[in-house]
Design a protein around this motif. Structure first.
Motif, mmCIF file in Angstrom:
data_model
loop_
_atom_site.group_PDB
_atom_site.id
_atom_site.type_symbol
_atom_site.label_atom_id
_atom_site.label_comp_id
_atom_site.label_asym_id
_atom_site.label_seq_id
_atom_site.Cartn_x
_atom_site.Cartn_y
_atom_site.Cartn_z
ATOM 1 N N ALA A 55 0.829 -1.210 0.000
ATOM 2 C CA ALA A 55 0.000 0.000 0.000
ATOM 3 C C ALA A 55 0.864 1.260 0.000
ATOM 4 C CB ALA A 55 -0.927 -0.004 1.214
ATOM 5 N N GLU A 56 1.907 1.257 0.815
ATOM 6 C CA GLU A 56 2.762 2.438 0.888
ATOM 7 C C GLU A 56 3.519 2.665 -0.414
ATOM 8 O OE1 GLU A 56 4.318 3.879 4.565
ATOM 9 O OE2 GLU A 56 3.754 1.986 5.533
ATOM 10 N N VAL A 57 3.987 1.582 -1.039
ATOM 11 C CA VAL A 57 4.671 1.718 -2.324
ATOM 12 C C VAL A 57 3.683 2.213 -3.383
ATOM 13 C CG1 VAL A 57 5.841 0.446 -4.165
ATOM 14 C CG2 VAL A 57 6.473 0.039 -1.775
ATOM 15 N N ALA A 58 2.473 1.664 -3.392
ATOM 16 C CA ALA A 58 1.459 2.107 -4.360
ATOM 17 C C ALA A 58 1.145 3.589 -4.177
ATOM 18 C CB ALA A 58 0.188 1.269 -4.216
ATOM 19 N N ALA A 59 1.043 4.038 -2.933
ATOM 20 C CA ALA A 59 0.769 5.458 -2.674
ATOM 21 C C ALA A 59 1.934 6.332 -3.141
ATOM 22 C CB ALA A 59 0.484 5.684 -1.189
ATOM 23 N N MET A 60 3.174 5.871 -2.918
ATOM 24 C CA MET A 60 4.351 6.625 -3.380
ATOM 25 C C MET A 60 4.330 6.819 -4.885
ATOM 26 S SD MET A 60 7.892 5.481 -1.631
ATOM 27 C CE MET A 60 7.496 4.042 -0.663
ATOM 28 N N LEU A 61 3.853 5.801 -5.600
ATOM 29 C CA LEU A 61 3.837 5.840 -7.057
ATOM 30 C C LEU A 61 2.591 6.502 -7.620
ATOM 31 C CD1 LEU A 61 5.186 2.254 -7.734
ATOM 32 C CD2 LEU A 61 6.413 4.414 -8.032
ATOM 33 N N GLY A 62 1.672 6.835 -6.762
ATOM 34 C CA GLY A 62 0.405 7.413 -7.204
ATOM 35 C C GLY A 62 0.478 8.920 -7.347
ATOM 36 N N PRO A 63 -0.653 9.516 -7.616
ATOM 37 C CA PRO A 63 -0.707 10.972 -7.724
ATOM 38 C C PRO A 63 -0.431 11.625 -6.371
ATOM 39 C CG PRO A 63 -2.913 10.029 -7.811
ATOM 40 C CD PRO A 63 -1.954 8.885 -7.805
ATOM 41 N N ASP A 64 -0.065 12.892 -6.394
ATOM 42 C CA ASP A 64 0.171 13.614 -5.139
ATOM 43 C C ASP A 64 -1.032 13.465 -4.221
ATOM 44 O OD1 ASP A 64 2.652 14.482 -5.932
ATOM 45 O OD2 ASP A 64 1.985 16.472 -6.545
ATOM 46 N N GLY A 65 -0.755 13.208 -2.967
ATOM 47 C CA GLY A 65 -1.821 13.069 -1.985
ATOM 48 C C GLY A 65 -2.394 11.670 -1.878
ATOM 49 N N ALA A 66 -1.899 10.709 -2.694
ATOM 50 C CA ALA A 66 -2.403 9.337 -2.606
ATOM 51 C C ALA A 66 -2.099 8.779 -1.223
ATOM 52 C CB ALA A 66 -1.768 8.463 -3.688
ATOM 53 N N GLN A 67 -3.049 8.062 -0.666
ATOM 54 C CA GLN A 67 -2.908 7.499 0.677
ATOM 55 C C GLN A 67 -2.899 5.968 0.606
ATOM 56 O OE1 GLN A 67 -2.496 9.281 3.619
ATOM 57 N NE2 GLN A 67 -2.188 10.893 2.107
ATOM 58 N N PRO A 68 -2.078 5.315 1.437
ATOM 59 C CA PRO A 68 -2.081 3.852 1.455
ATOM 60 C C PRO A 68 -3.289 3.306 2.209
ATOM 61 C CG PRO A 68 -0.518 4.697 3.062
ATOM 62 C CD PRO A 68 -1.084 5.892 2.342
ATOM 63 N N HIS A 69 -3.828 2.205 1.726
ATOM 64 C CA HIS A 69 -4.955 1.528 2.374
ATOM 65 C C HIS A 69 -4.666 0.027 2.389
ATOM 66 C CE1 HIS A 69 -7.625 5.042 2.199
ATOM 67 N NE2 HIS A 69 -7.088 5.255 1.015
ATOM 68 N N VAL A 70 -5.014 -0.613 3.499
ATOM 69 C CA VAL A 70 -4.918 -2.062 3.618
ATOM 70 C C VAL A 70 -6.318 -2.586 3.905
ATOM 71 C CG1 VAL A 70 -3.970 -3.983 4.955
ATOM 72 C CG2 VAL A 70 -2.534 -1.996 4.423
ATOM 73 N N TYR A 71 -6.696 -3.620 3.178
ATOM 74 C CA TYR A 71 -8.023 -4.205 3.316
ATOM 75 C C TYR A 71 -7.926 -5.693 3.614
ATOM 76 C CZ TYR A 71 -9.359 0.110 1.040
ATOM 77 O OH TYR A 71 -9.525 1.436 0.731
ATOM 78 N N VAL A 72 -8.826 -6.187 4.453
ATOM 79 C CA VAL A 72 -9.040 -7.620 4.573
ATOM 80 C C VAL A 72 -9.871 -8.001 3.357
ATOM 81 C CG1 VAL A 72 -10.113 -9.466 5.925
ATOM 82 C CG2 VAL A 72 -8.984 -7.560 7.099
ATOM 83 N N VAL A 73 -9.434 -9.033 2.648
ATOM 84 C CA VAL A 73 -10.132 -9.472 1.439
ATOM 85 C C VAL A 73 -10.415 -10.960 1.514
ATOM 86 C CG1 VAL A 73 -9.188 -7.656 -0.043
ATOM 87 C CG2 VAL A 73 -7.941 -9.814 0.207
ATOM 88 N N GLU A 74 -11.410 -11.362 0.755
ATOM 89 C CA GLU A 74 -11.782 -12.773 0.686
ATOM 90 C C GLU A 74 -11.734 -13.225 -0.769
ATOM 91 O OE1 GLU A 74 -15.911 -15.034 1.337
ATOM 92 O OE2 GLU A 74 -15.128 -13.990 3.103
ATOM 93 N N PRO A 75 -10.913 -14.241 -1.062
ATOM 94 C CA PRO A 75 -10.886 -14.765 -2.435
ATOM 95 C C PRO A 75 -12.221 -15.431 -2.783
ATOM 96 C CG PRO A 75 -9.010 -15.576 -1.129
ATOM 97 C CD PRO A 75 -9.950 -14.901 -0.185
ATOM 98 N N THR A 76 -12.632 -15.290 -4.040
ATOM 99 C CA THR A 76 -13.877 -15.917 -4.493
ATOM 100 C C THR A 76 -13.613 -17.158 -5.340
ATOM 101 O OG1 THR A 76 -13.993 -14.558 -6.486
ATOM 102 C CG2 THR A 76 -15.092 -13.709 -4.489
ATOM 103 N N GLY A 77 -12.348 -17.458 -5.576
ATOM 104 C CA GLY A 77 -11.993 -18.612 -6.396
ATOM 105 C C GLY A 77 -10.631 -19.144 -6.012
ATOM 106 N N ASP A 78 -10.115 -20.009 -6.856
ATOM 107 C CA ASP A 78 -8.802 -20.592 -6.610
ATOM 108 C C ASP A 78 -7.726 -19.523 -6.660
ATOM 109 O OD1 ASP A 78 -9.914 -23.090 -6.420
ATOM 110 O OD2 ASP A 78 -9.393 -23.698 -8.453
ATOM 111 N N PHE A 79 -6.633 -19.783 -5.934
ATOM 112 C CA PHE A 79 -5.473 -18.893 -5.968
ATOM 113 C C PHE A 79 -4.212 -19.722 -5.838
ATOM 114 C CE2 PHE A 79 -7.136 -18.992 -1.652
ATOM 115 C CZ PHE A 79 -6.018 -19.195 -0.847
ATOM 116 N N GLU A 80 -3.095 -19.114 -6.196
ATOM 117 C CA GLU A 80 -1.814 -19.813 -6.178
ATOM 118 C C GLU A 80 -0.748 -18.944 -5.531
ATOM 119 O OE1 GLU A 80 -0.498 -20.514 -10.186
ATOM 120 O OE2 GLU A 80 -0.495 -18.394 -10.668
ATOM 121 N N ASP A 81 0.376 -19.579 -5.162
ATOM 122 C CA ASP A 81 1.512 -18.818 -4.662
ATOM 123 C C ASP A 81 1.929 -17.800 -5.721
ATOM 124 O OD1 ASP A 81 1.510 -20.476 -2.442
ATOM 125 O OD2 ASP A 81 3.309 -21.575 -3.026
ATOM 126 N N ASP A 82 2.313 -16.613 -5.289
ATOM 127 C CA ASP A 82 2.780 -15.562 -6.194
ATOM 128 C C ASP A 82 4.155 -15.944 -6.728
ATOM 129 O OD1 ASP A 82 3.827 -13.316 -7.416
ATOM 130 O OD2 ASP A 82 3.487 -11.986 -5.712
#
Length: 141
Positions: free
Chosen positions: A56-83
């Motif tokens: 989130a912090e890296v994404a905010a750094m790369l975003g437009p001025d004033g971008a704020q980092p956000h962290v969300y709890v998420v729930e997958p709706t399907g299969d997933f794999e190791d990155d």
């Protein structure tokens, strides 16, 4: 690529600069937080809250001025794999508990607290990101 459901049951987190609401769905096929010219085939997430905080912090750094980092709890709706960007290529196994999916993630709630980067760490990341951009390297594919 064959996706498999991981044995990891979470909870799972997604870090971004996007301001999301409970129930929103994160889907593949949208621009990357890190390189807006890259359309993502997957949604990336982790079982480590602070890992999502870093994203989130890296994404905010790369975003437009004033971008704020956000962290969300998420729930997958399907299969997933190791990155594959961080597993086996860079670390044996999956110590970062990082995953990707082509199925949507549903936002469950926003996380208010995670370990924030120090000002020194922010400057280090800023330098790394500048070097990557100048080298036209992909941050996440």
């Amino acid at each position: 690529m064959t996706e498999t459901t991981s044995a990891d049951r979470g909870p799972f987190f997604h870090g971004t600069r996007a301001n999301l609401r409970v129930g929103d769905r994160l889907t593949a096929g949208r621009p990357s937080n890190y390189r807006p010219d890259v359309i993502m085939n997957h949604i990336y997430f982790t079982a480590l809250r602070d890992g999502a905080g870093l994203a989130a912090e890296v994404a905010a750094m790369l975003g437009p001025d004033g971008a704020q980092p956000h962290v969300y709890v998420v729930e997958p709706t399907g299969d997933f794999e190791d990155d594959p960007n961080v597993t086996d290529k860079k670390f044996p196994g999956n110590p970062t508990r990082s995953y990707r999916t082509s199925a949507p993630l549903v936002v469950v709630e926003e996380v208010a607290e995670w370990t924030r980067l120090s000002p020194e760490a922010i400057e280090m990341w800023r330098g790394r990101l500048i070097a990557l951009r100048e080298g036209d390297a992909e941050i996440i594919n």
